[in-house]
Scaffold this active site. Structure first.
Site, PDB file in Angstrom:
ATOM      1  N   GLY A  55      -3.247  -0.461   3.074  1.00 34.57           N
ATOM      2  CA  GLY A  55      -3.600  -0.653   1.663  1.00 34.57           C
ATOM      3  C   GLY A  55      -4.086   0.681   1.120  1.00 34.57           C
ATOM      4  O   GLY A  55      -4.911   1.356   1.770  1.00 34.57           O
ATOM      5  N   ALA A  56      -3.583   1.062  -0.052  1.00 35.83           N
ATOM      6  CA  ALA A  56      -3.812   2.429  -0.543  1.00 35.83           C
ATOM      7  C   ALA A  56      -5.293   2.835  -0.613  1.00 35.83           C
ATOM      8  O   ALA A  56      -5.691   3.837  -0.013  1.00 35.83           O
ATOM      9  CB  ALA A  56      -3.105   2.609  -1.889  1.00 35.83           C
ATOM     10  N   ARG A  64       0.538   8.874   6.497  1.00 33.67           N
ATOM     11  CA  ARG A  64       1.415   8.012   5.690  1.00 33.67           C
ATOM     12  C   ARG A  64       1.647   8.745   4.358  1.00 33.67           C
ATOM     13  O   ARG A  64       0.687   9.112   3.694  1.00 33.67           O
ATOM     14  CB  ARG A  64       0.777   6.631   5.457  1.00 33.67           C
ATOM     15  CG  ARG A  64       0.648   5.795   6.726  1.00 33.67           C
ATOM     16  CD  ARG A  64       0.292   4.340   6.405  1.00 33.67           C
ATOM     17  NE  ARG A  64       1.420   3.612   5.867  1.00 33.67           N
ATOM     18  CZ  ARG A  64       1.334   2.383   5.366  1.00 33.67           C
ATOM     19  NH1 ARG A  64       0.172   1.768   5.298  1.00 33.67           N
ATOM     20  NH2 ARG A  64       2.404   1.761   4.898  1.00 33.67           N
ATOM     21  N   GLN A 111       2.600  -8.817   4.909  1.00 28.12           N
ATOM     22  CA  GLN A 111       1.220  -8.730   4.403  1.00 28.12           C
ATOM     23  C   GLN A 111       0.894  -9.899   3.470  1.00 28.12           C
ATOM     24  O   GLN A 111      -0.246 -10.326   3.384  1.00 28.12           O
ATOM     25  CB  GLN A 111       1.000  -7.415   3.639  1.00 28.12           C
ATOM     26  CG  GLN A 111       1.018  -6.174   4.507  1.00 28.12           C
ATOM     27  CD  GLN A 111       2.380  -5.524   4.532  1.00 28.12           C
ATOM     28  OE1 GLN A 111       3.390  -6.204   4.481  1.00 28.12           O
ATOM     29  NE2 GLN A 111       2.411  -4.215   4.622  1.00 28.12           N
ATOM     30  N   ASP A 140       0.742   2.037  -4.862  1.00 28.95           N
ATOM     31  CA  ASP A 140       0.347   3.036  -3.871  1.00 28.95           C
ATOM     32  C   ASP A 140       0.357   4.435  -4.469  1.00 28.95           C
ATOM     33  O   ASP A 140      -0.341   5.326  -3.993  1.00 28.95           O
ATOM     34  CB  ASP A 140       1.266   2.968  -2.652  1.00 28.95           C
ATOM     35  CG  ASP A 140       1.093   1.621  -1.949  1.00 28.95           C
ATOM     36  OD1 ASP A 140       1.725   0.641  -2.383  1.00 28.95           O
ATOM     37  OD2 ASP A 140       0.286   1.558  -1.005  1.00 28.95           O
ATOM     38  N   ASN A 144       5.287   0.942  -5.030  1.00 32.42           N
ATOM     39  CA  ASN A 144       4.539  -0.153  -4.400  1.00 32.42           C
ATOM     40  C   ASN A 144       5.403  -0.690  -3.261  1.00 32.42           C
ATOM     41  O   ASN A 144       6.525  -0.233  -3.036  1.00 32.42           O
ATOM     42  CB  ASN A 144       4.218  -1.238  -5.436  1.00 32.42           C
ATOM     43  CG  ASN A 144       3.185  -2.224  -4.928  1.00 32.42           C
ATOM     44  OD1 ASN A 144       2.104  -1.824  -4.493  1.00 32.42           O
ATOM     45  ND2 ASN A 144       3.484  -3.508  -4.963  1.00 32.42           N
TER      46      ASN A 144
HETATM   47  O1  MRU Z   1       2.024  -0.688   3.677  1.00 32.98           O
HETATM   48  P1  MRU Z   1       0.716  -1.190   3.167  1.00 32.98           P
HETATM   49  O2  MRU Z   1       0.363  -2.564   3.589  1.00 32.98           O
HETATM   50  O3  MRU Z   1      -0.396  -0.191   3.374  1.00 32.98           O
HETATM   51  O4  MRU Z   1       1.044  -1.221   1.616  1.00 32.98           O
HETATM   52  C1  MRU Z   1       0.116  -1.169   0.657  1.00 32.98           C
HETATM   53  C2  MRU Z   1       0.171  -2.405  -0.120  1.00 32.98           C
HETATM   54  O5  MRU Z   1      -0.282  -3.415   0.306  1.00 32.98           O
HETATM   55  C3  MRU Z   1       0.740  -2.416  -1.408  1.00 32.98           C
HETATM   56  O6  MRU Z   1       1.883  -1.820  -1.674  1.00 32.98           O
HETATM   57  C4  MRU Z   1      -0.270  -2.716  -2.455  1.00 32.98           C
HETATM   58  O7  MRU Z   1       0.295  -3.419  -3.452  1.00 32.98           O
HETATM   59  C5  MRU Z   1      -1.000  -1.500  -2.947  1.00 32.98           C
HETATM   60  S1  MRU Z   1      -2.474  -1.242  -2.086  1.00 32.98           S
HETATM   61  C6  MRU Z   1      -3.683  -2.111  -2.997  1.00 32.98           C
END
Ligand code: MRU
Length: 332
Positions: free
Chosen positions: A18-19, A58, A171, A212, A222
């Site tokens: 999550g970002a 990442r 997720q 993200d 995203n």
């Molecule tokens: O790959 P992740 O699980 O780290 O991805 C991030 C996310 O869950 C999303 O894209 C999200 O909508 C943004 S983070 C609040």
């Protein structure tokens, strides 16, 4: 996590994801780097190497580089080796507080939108579709997408959330469904391909997604699959909002498609699926052995498909002009 390597690994294998959350974790990684300093260490080189290493983990979510660089700048201004750890820890904790506050504000702004959309429903539940997990588990608290949902639920506004399962890591199924269940928010899990059908049948009132990395002109990166939801929403006149803190905005870029690096992950995440079997998490293969698979982690939803952006400063259109107006102090 006790070392920079532990933090790198946790972010990479998505124990922490999550970002906003990987940003905060990266800043704590830099704190752990200060604990690795000995009398032999070239301090500046050690810290900037650790920062570069953590940021490389990442590539798509800008929060990671933002937070690590934020902590590094504080460290670069601290010239006393004895206080470096305290400075780094303070920076990481400050980032956590900042992200919490931003999510709280996103909740307040989003709540007003939910209230006005809900008024048109004559007491029927407002159907919100969301993709991936932009909740507590992706942030420090409240979530971005979930912050207004929790507030609206607390106020007794009837809601129903369509939760995309979000292959390949699921997720939505594993995290968003769990969070909403814990909070008592009515929700239904759907395969990723269902959203378009639901929108055609007028079963979605609004789409809420996270981000993200958002460009200075409003393109949103995203979780993979978001773009297809944006297209379906546009075609069906369903309002489509992206909710994120300003720490997810990359003010230095304008074109999401050419300027945002899209993470590619291990194909094994696509060729297998994991879930509970007798109380333990098991993984099974879902395709013939040796099947080639591609695993792009994110996609870009162009600004033209987005109804509005909800940040800690309020709601604005996904245009450079409006983003500039709202963030004149941060724009480059
Ligand atoms: O790959 P992740 O699980 O780290 O991805 C991030 C996310 O869950 C999303 O894209 C999200 O909508 C943004 S983070 C609040």
């Amino acid at each position: 996590m006790r070392s920079v390597d532990d933090v790198y690994e946790a972010i990479e294998n998505m124990t922490v994801r999550g970002a906003p959350l990987i940003g905060a974790a990266g800043a704590f990684g830099l704190y752990l780097a200060t604990l690795e300093i000995t009398s032999q260490t070239n301090i500046r080189e050690h810290l900037s190497n650790a920062a570069r290493y953590l940021i490389s983990c990442r590539p798509t979510a800008v929060n990671l580089s933002w937070a690590v660089n934020y902590a590094l700048e504080k460290l670069n201004r601290d010239h006393s080796p004895a206080s470096l750890s305290g400075t780094a820890l303070d920076a990481a904790l400050e980032i956590c507080e900042m992200e919490k506050e931003y999510c709280r504000q996103i909740g307040n702004h989003g709540l007003k939108l939910i209230e006005s959309l809900s008024e048109k429903k004559g007491g029927a539940p407002l159907n919100i579709l969301t993709h991936c997990n932009a909740g507590w588990l992706a942030t420090i608290d409240y979530g971005t997408v979930t912050a207004p949902i929790y507030l609206a639920h607390d106020k007794g506004i009837p809601l129903h959330i369509w939760v995309d399962e979000t292959r390949p890591r699921n997720q939505g199924a594993k995290l968003t469904a769990w969070e909403l269940g814990e909070y008592g928010v009515p929700h239904t899990l759907i395969p990723d391909n269902t959203g378009g059908h639901l929108m055609q049948q007028k079963m979605v009132d609004v789409v809420f997604i996270g981000s993200d990395r958002t460009t200075g002109s409003g393109d949103v990166a995203n979780k993979i699959g978001t773009y297809l939801k944006g297209l379906a929403a546009f075609d069906n006149n369903v309002p489509f909002y992206a909710l994120f803190p300003s720490t997810s905005i990359d003010f230095s870029i304008r074109d999401g498609i050419s300027e945002i690096a899209i993470e590619e992950r291990d194909p094994e995440e696509v060729t297998t699926i994991s879930g509970f079997a007798n109380g333990i998490i098991e993984s099974v293969r879902i395709c013939p052995e040796n099947t080639a698979a591609a695993n792009y982690g994110f996609d870009i939803t162009p600004a033209r498909l987005i109804t509005g952006l909800i940040t800690e400063r309020g709601i604005c259109k996904a245009t450079e002009k409006e983003i500039k107006k709202m963030f004149s102090d941060k724009f480059k």
